[in-house]
Design a protein around this motif. Structure first.
Motif: not given
Length: 602
Positions: A469, A555, A560, A579, A586
């Motif tokens: 991530a 997530y 988001d 993202g 997250h």
């Protein structure tokens, strides 16, 4: 990430020395800092009679094994997921080598300290002693001074270097308070402080907004955030927790912060009438106070308890009050030092047979004001909590990428290593890879709030669970962006986020509006407690350390956040994006989605 370099096995080639001969051993510098952090200045020699509470950390040679347990029991893809350690199992993995216990006890005895003078937690990995400055200076071959803070006027007793006999170096990880200048202040911004006593008489504006889950949210939530707003926004309006399935939730209070029970009941009347008349369990640690006069009420403690317990009721709640109230006044007999709060709290909770499954803390300070040795040991304690099945969250801070000052114009973003170079200021304990750090959002639709702390640790390497991530985020940055201002290989934070502005809080009988990631952490932990409630009711284990789940599956149950920046240090800071990002992680919780995810795991 392992801490083996700090916590490795000592070599025991040297024979134990006699108690009388320690004073004749050559001392060698154990720890030193170049200068006190910016903002502190040497005021006067420390009073020789002033009593210090010295905490001595002993090496934990089996910590790598404990850490491996943590990864396995926290990974939803591992066969051991949820098989958390018992207190006895964790103690065995935290314990020092017996020879370390012997030689440190002999050293202390050489200065007249008998076993009954030593305070040890159940794992025996720390020793606490109370000694006057004069004796501490002799033991540590150092000189203590009173240091003052230019901005706050606080005074503390510290030194910039201390030494130990060479034979002790492999048997002692650190001794504090010595070189530590962290204030561990509450994370709240006063930018939005205002008297809004009428705000909760009617919380309906007559309009609705579509929330991130596609559900309807009262439009008034853009002006005043309440328990009802948070349940609407995060999709948990219809979920009711149990009071009888052994699920528990806790928040912590430090530095004299007291939660006022009358304020809590008034808050319940306004925001959760069904909870009116209920209360929480108060636990005093190290002299934690519980003065219930309005004058003693603490805004931070009120905020934490009202939000966390108001959202999660009727789940039983606990408020930990850990003593140590600033400022230290060196000329006042009996006045105390601002000692490090987390060790006292950790020693207490890790000595308990059972623990709350979810714990929130809204305190911290600049990582660089915390000695690396201390940070790694406290972080190891957080890992132990995770291995025992506790979800631990911390606020990410309120200075954006800066030094904790919510006003970017007055931030001081300089290293304290003697070079005085400009750099971003990561926050500890949020930067510990074994906790879940919570950033801040505002408004509906949600955007990153501009004071949300976030960035990259200078102490801790990026853990494997967030490699993918974080690498994706860094790849989006233009080449050379903020080069030299942050450590791109460091543990990145925050991990998640929640609302952090315009919270209606009852304080000393009036409703005031508060802001800060201090709002976000108790909000997020309340929804984690609800998830634990759902799992325990279903006969499953609590979630424990959250991050491996959040980065591998969780997530998908978060909203988001893709807009906003967290300026500081003369820059625009990082940007929120699709993202993970170092402002909101997250994202914010969608309870129904998260509940589905956690109930489909073993």
């Amino acid at each position: 990430m392992r801490l083996a370099s700090l916590l490795g096995l000592p070599s025991f080639a040297a024979a134990l020395v006699g108690a009388a001969s320690f004073k004749d051993c050559q001392h060698k510098v154990k720890e030193s800092i170049h200068d006190p952090p910016r903002g502190w200045y040497k005021h006067a020699p420390a009073p020789k009679h002033h009593v210090l509470e010295l905490k001595i950390a002993l090496p934990q040679p089996k910590f790598p094994e404990l850490e491996q347990h943590l990864w396995e029991v926290s990974d939803p893809n591992h066969t051991r997921y949820g098989a958390h350690l018992s207190k006895e199992e964790a103690d065995a993995l935290m314990a020092p080598h017996p020879e370390t216990l012997d030689i440190v006890s002999q050293w202390l005895a050489s200065y007249g300290l008998a076993e009954e003078d030593l305070i040890r937690p159940s794992a025996n990995d720390w020793v606490t002693i109370h000694v006057p400055v004069s004796l501490a200076e002799e033991m540590l071959n150092t000189t203590y001074h009173v240091y003052k803070n230019f901005k706050t006027g606080e005074s503390i007793v510290r030194t910039t270097s201390y030494s130990l006999p060479e034979i002790l170096h492999e048997h002692v990880d650190l001794i504090q308070p010595t070189t530590m200048f962290a204030r561990f202040k509450a994370f709240k911004t006063t930018l939005h402080w205002a008297n809004q006593a009428q705000a909760l008489v009617s919380n309906s504006s007559g309009g609705m907004i579509t929330g991130p889950a596609g559900n309807q949210v009262d439009a008034s939530c853009n002006k005043t955030v309440t328990i009802s707003c948070l349940r609407q926004l995060y999709n948990a309006v219809d979920y009711n927790t149990s009071a009888t399935n052994c699920n528990r939730l806790a928040v912590t209070g430090y530095l004299g912060q007291i939660a006022n029970d009358m304020d809590l009941q008034q808050f319940y009347q306004l925001q959760n009438p069904l909870a009116y008349g209920s209360n929480y369990t108060f636990v005093a640690i190290h002299g934690g106070a519980n003065n219930q006069s309005y004058e003693a009420a603490g805004l931070e403690a009120n905020l934490d308890t009202q939000v966390a317990f108001g959202l999660s009721w009727p789940t039983p709640g606990t408020f930990y009050s850990t003593g140590g109230e600033p400022p230290f006044i060196p000329d006042t007999p009996g006045s105390d030092n601002t000692n490090e709060p987390y060790t006292n709290w950790l020693h207490h909770v890790l000595s308990q047979d059972t623990l709350p499954q979810s714990i929130s803390t809204s305190y911290g300070d600049d990582e660089q004001t915390v000695p690396y040795t201390y940070a790694t040991r406290v972080c190891a304690g957080m890992a132990t909590l995770g291995a025992r099945g506790v979800s631990v969250v911390f606020s990410s801070g309120d200075g954006g990428v800066g030094d904790g000052d919510s006003n970017p114009a007055t931030q001081q973003c300089f290293s304290n290593d003697g070079r005085n170079v400009t750099k971003f200021m990561p926050t500890f304990p949020a930067s510990c890879p074994y906790v879940t750090a919570v950033g801040g959002t505002a408004n509906v639709p949600e955007t990153a709030v501009n004071f949300s702390g976030g960035g990259f640790s200078d102490y801790f390497h990026r853990p494997a669970y967030q490699d993918a991530a974080v690498s994706k985020y860094l790849a989006k940055l233009a080449p050379g962006t903020y080069e030299g201002l942050f450590n791109p290989m460091g543990r990145a934070y925050p991990d998640v986020a929640a609302q952090a502005r315009n919270f209606a809080t009852v304080y000393r009988g009036s409703t005031v509006s508060t802001a800060g990631t201090s709002c976000a952490a108790p909000t997020f932990i309340a929804f984690i407690s609800m998830l634990n409630d759902a799992r325990i009711t279903a006969g499953k284990s609590p979630l424990g350390f959250l991050n491996p789940f959040l980065y591998s599956r969780g997530y998908a149950g978060l909203n988001d956040i893709t807009k906003g920046q967290n300026p500081g240090c003369g820059t625009d800071g990082f940007n929120a994006t699709v993202g993970w990002d170092p402002i909101t992680g997250h994202g914010t919780p969608n309870f129904e989605k998260l509940k589905h995810l956690v109930l489909t795991m073993p």
